[in-house]
Enzyme design. Sequence first.
Site, PDB file in Angstrom:
ATOM      1  N   TYR A 228       0.834  -1.188   0.000  1.00 51.88           N
ATOM      2  CA  TYR A 228       0.000   0.000   0.000  1.00 51.88           C
ATOM      3  C   TYR A 228       0.877   1.248   0.000  1.00 51.88           C
ATOM      4  O   TYR A 228       2.088   1.197   0.233  1.00 51.88           O
ATOM      5  CB  TYR A 228      -0.931   0.009   1.210  1.00 51.88           C
ATOM      6  CG  TYR A 228      -1.832  -1.203   1.283  1.00 51.88           C
ATOM      7  CD1 TYR A 228      -2.251  -1.860   0.120  1.00 51.88           C
ATOM      8  CD2 TYR A 228      -2.251  -1.714   2.500  1.00 51.88           C
ATOM      9  CE1 TYR A 228      -3.073  -2.972   0.185  1.00 51.88           C
ATOM     10  CE2 TYR A 228      -3.081  -2.823   2.571  1.00 51.88           C
ATOM     11  CZ  TYR A 228      -3.485  -3.448   1.409  1.00 51.88           C
ATOM     12  OH  TYR A 228      -4.302  -4.545   1.476  1.00 51.88           O
ATOM     13  N   TYR A 264      -8.462 -12.724  -7.813  1.00 59.36           N
ATOM     14  CA  TYR A 264      -8.086 -11.458  -8.454  1.00 59.36           C
ATOM     15  C   TYR A 264      -7.474 -11.738  -9.821  1.00 59.36           C
ATOM     16  O   TYR A 264      -6.679 -12.668  -9.976  1.00 59.36           O
ATOM     17  CB  TYR A 264      -7.082 -10.687  -7.596  1.00 59.36           C
ATOM     18  CG  TYR A 264      -6.825  -9.281  -8.091  1.00 59.36           C
ATOM     19  CD1 TYR A 264      -7.703  -8.252  -7.774  1.00 59.36           C
ATOM     20  CD2 TYR A 264      -5.720  -8.991  -8.882  1.00 59.36           C
ATOM     21  CE1 TYR A 264      -7.476  -6.956  -8.220  1.00 59.36           C
ATOM     22  CE2 TYR A 264      -5.499  -7.706  -9.350  1.00 59.36           C
ATOM     23  CZ  TYR A 264      -6.384  -6.695  -9.012  1.00 59.36           C
ATOM     24  OH  TYR A 264      -6.174  -5.417  -9.464  1.00 59.36           O
ATOM     25  N   TYR A 266      -5.092 -10.078 -12.504  1.00 58.16           N
ATOM     26  CA  TYR A 266      -4.146  -8.975 -12.691  1.00 58.16           C
ATOM     27  C   TYR A 266      -4.355  -8.296 -14.036  1.00 58.16           C
ATOM     28  O   TYR A 266      -4.236  -7.075 -14.144  1.00 58.16           O
ATOM     29  CB  TYR A 266      -2.705  -9.497 -12.558  1.00 58.16           C
ATOM     30  CG  TYR A 266      -2.354  -9.867 -11.144  1.00 58.16           C
ATOM     31  CD1 TYR A 266      -2.048  -8.890 -10.210  1.00 58.16           C
ATOM     32  CD2 TYR A 266      -2.351 -11.187 -10.732  1.00 58.16           C
ATOM     33  CE1 TYR A 266      -1.734  -9.214  -8.904  1.00 58.16           C
ATOM     34  CE2 TYR A 266      -2.044 -11.534  -9.426  1.00 58.16           C
ATOM     35  CZ  TYR A 266      -1.733 -10.537  -8.513  1.00 58.16           C
ATOM     36  OH  TYR A 266      -1.441 -10.871  -7.224  1.00 58.16           O
ATOM     37  N   ASP A 269      -7.544  -6.436 -13.720  1.00 57.56           N
ATOM     38  CA  ASP A 269      -7.377  -5.463 -12.637  1.00 57.56           C
ATOM     39  C   ASP A 269      -8.646  -5.342 -11.795  1.00 57.56           C
ATOM     40  O   ASP A 269      -9.140  -4.253 -11.531  1.00 57.56           O
ATOM     41  CB  ASP A 269      -6.990  -4.089 -13.204  1.00 57.56           C
ATOM     42  CG  ASP A 269      -6.448  -3.159 -12.107  1.00 57.56           C
ATOM     43  OD1 ASP A 269      -6.002  -3.688 -11.074  1.00 57.56           O
ATOM     44  OD2 ASP A 269      -6.501  -1.935 -12.302  1.00 57.56           O
ATOM     45  N   CYS A 340     -18.315   1.061  11.651  1.00 58.73           N
ATOM     46  CA  CYS A 340     -18.298   0.840  13.097  1.00 58.73           C
ATOM     47  C   CYS A 340     -16.882   0.619  13.614  1.00 58.73           C
ATOM     48  O   CYS A 340     -16.586   0.926  14.765  1.00 58.73           O
ATOM     49  CB  CYS A 340     -19.198  -0.329  13.467  1.00 58.73           C
ATOM     50  SG  CYS A 340     -18.866  -1.845  12.536  1.00 58.73           S
ATOM     51  N   HIS A 801     -19.633  -6.716  13.054  1.00 57.86           N
ATOM     52  CA  HIS A 801     -19.901  -5.418  13.679  1.00 57.86           C
ATOM     53  C   HIS A 801     -18.951  -5.216  14.852  1.00 57.86           C
ATOM     54  O   HIS A 801     -18.544  -6.180  15.513  1.00 57.86           O
ATOM     55  CB  HIS A 801     -21.357  -5.378  14.162  1.00 57.86           C
ATOM     56  CG  HIS A 801     -21.778  -4.069  14.743  1.00 57.86           C
ATOM     57  ND1 HIS A 801     -21.704  -2.876  14.036  1.00 57.86           N
ATOM     58  CD2 HIS A 801     -22.273  -3.747  15.969  1.00 57.86           C
ATOM     59  CE1 HIS A 801     -22.151  -1.885  14.801  1.00 57.86           C
ATOM     60  NE2 HIS A 801     -22.492  -2.389  15.973  1.00 57.86           N
TER      61      HIS A 801
END
Length: 841
Positions: A228, A264, A266, A269, A340, A801
């Site tokens: 990330y 997924y 690639y 995408d 939440c 939750h």
Amino acid sequence: MTEVSEILMSVLSTIRVPRPGDRVHKDECAFSFASPESEGGLYVCMNSFLGYGSTHVDRHHAKTGQRAYLHITRTRKTQKEEDPNAGSGDPPKKKPTRLAIGIEGGFDVDQEQYEEEVKVVLFPDRQEVTSDDLASMPDVVRERVSLSMAGLQAADSVSHALQVQQWDGEVRQESKYAAELKQLDNGVKIPPRCSYLSFSGWKCEVCDLQENIWMNLTDGKVLCGRRYFDGSGGNNHALLHYQQTGYPLAVKLGTITPDGADVYSYDEDDMVLDSKLPEHLSHFGIDMMTMEKTERTMTELEIAVNQRVGEWEVIQESGTTLRPMWGPGLTGMKNLGNSCYLNSVMQVLFTIPDFQTKYVSNIDKVFAEAPSDPTQDFKTQVAKLGYGLLSGEYSKPAPDPGDDPSASTEPRGDQVGIAPRMFKALVGRGHPEFSTNRQQDAQEFLLHFINMVERNCRSGMNPSEAFRFLVEEKIVCQQSQKAKYTQRVDYIVQLPVPMDQATNMEELQEAERRRDEAESSGAPPPAVTRAQIPFAACLAALSEPETLTDFWSSAVQAKTTATKTTRFASFPDHLVIQIKKFTFGLDWVPKKLDVSIDVPDTLDLSALRAMGQQPGEELLPEVAPPPLMTPDVEVKAPVLDDSTVSQLCEMGFPLEACRKAVYYTGNTGIDAAMNWVMGHMDDPDFSAPLVLPGSSSAPGTTPTESVPEEHLATIVSMGFSRDQATRALRATNNVLERAVDWIFSHLDDLESMDVSEGGRSEGGSEASREPPPGPRVRDGPGKYELFAFISHMGSSTMCGHYVCHIKKDQQWVIFNDQKVCASEKPPKDLGYLYFYRRVVE
């Protein structure tokens, strides 16, 4: 009206008509949670299109000189009572059948009905101009103002644009590769991650990462996912593998159930469907469909779980009538759609004095220093949220649309509360998970928010220091009995759950037998039996030595066995403990351990304090580390293993990258160098020339000029001197993440540095040199008391939750989104994250 017309004429150049792409904030004040429905309505600047409540608009006018604002007020429409004798009433609401919002079969979101009134208000005298008033004004005024008013009314607000109006959690498209996917006959078989009682897991074949792991469906390679923007997530090895091979589909290990998995593509995408997934998984030894099938969807199974007496009822204290609470520090938060996790974390954080002092105590100063667009300023939005939670201004009963205002009724549990839309949009911006409306892990969000606090508090008070502590890791080579000590910064203690230590093992085995009998006979399943795990057993599992079977010992110059023990080098003011409840069974189904842990109200961790090097204990020698020296020392070319460099080059990697790989792994062989290459392929300077610590990157440049100022500021904000930060960055070729790791493993060397902060020479007086500050951590006794905990309900962190319980003036209070009530039976044994504060004797 002549005077007003003249004023409008004089400010006409400041009145803009919204264009496509303009951000219009007409639902929420930039500094508070005032809205058009609030008392006083909302004032929208007709130049910047920022919204301000009645208590903040004067500040904006005084600061900017802006005079024209569109004043928007909304009042709730009176709902017509339904005639009980009429036969044409609205049909009853349908039960949702899809995991979706706002579409057929999904959850219905009732839209409040309001009457809206708009007019132009001129400051500072607050003169009002309606649409009717404009009719008698000059054409140029009437046209410009009318167009601006109409444009603002028609424009989508920022909050509306960010909100997902229709969300379908079930719809994914079939991958174009699924039907004819090529699978290699390479003999690869993938074992399940772990048994119910063990904690070993899959790991990336390149970097040994054990989280966010994906298996390529063509060749069975097990690799980590994407990195990330903030450095978290994986190391991109699954993506790099696709780029090198073109094998398009990967499945996320740990998400596989009899109903499917996360797949997924690639090339496409996107998350996709694979209609042949059972066949593709079976190729690698994963037969997910051999288990007893059920026609119920996972959503239906979740509903079934919720309907029986279990953790949902216990954690939310559903079996008792809870007393609503109101006032400062007792403000509810609206759920914006699976938010939440954010609500629970922020409720707890703003009970901590450091966060209150940083963002709320001096809120007027924060707002006065806010930039021109405060909606994009981290400090302003955190202060706004903190004040909203602590002030009590929004802690009042929510109006019931069907209530008669004149009728006297008991207050309902729901509050007006606050809706943290701006805050959520800001802290989630750019993040692949927190920018969505999907459920998230509260622990991951806590670390994400702490990371943002660190980046935004490089000078001045840093409230995240309340959680920051040093961990000492001691590794002992079993062959030479020599030791190595390293330190790292951490913010959360992760406690494993040793299921084999359950105190009611016989009861669990009997419950398992009854479940098997019920399944075979078709009888209803028996009541759930929860494993009782002693907290002391969890703590022992954390502190016991870990065996390393593939440790390279610098003492014996070979791989051998070692033991690693982890201890606290410092104790923080506030300690966060995560119970690692989520695991995977032999059947590959992800599960949450249904356990009850006797978490204590008071905690003494003094016995886990690190002792450092012991008398007579020998340390492992440092082999080929980045040399530590002052900037004016001439550096000679390192001696590198040419054969390893050549092998890497033959694989197609750049020469300089290969040299750096061999250098930074200390000539320890091709495997270590290859791991370094794969772990640093995304570095911007991956193929740049090897620059030794203390040397210039180019003729005529100084070492200081080659160090990124932003990276320096980040390390300095952690409590190190500028010289120490510079040294660490030079030693790791200016890679921030590696520099932070390096600096904590060289603390003893750094403390003896001769070049002090400020650039004084070696000839300076010894008395005038202050010792380097080291990492900015607080320390004190390891005795704590519990003041809050966050609980999770559901089978996975990606669904379910969150609620939190917080101790306020010796009274436990449950915060369940907009419901804030006195807790009667706080379920302290079922928590996920526990928050302790130091007990000062």
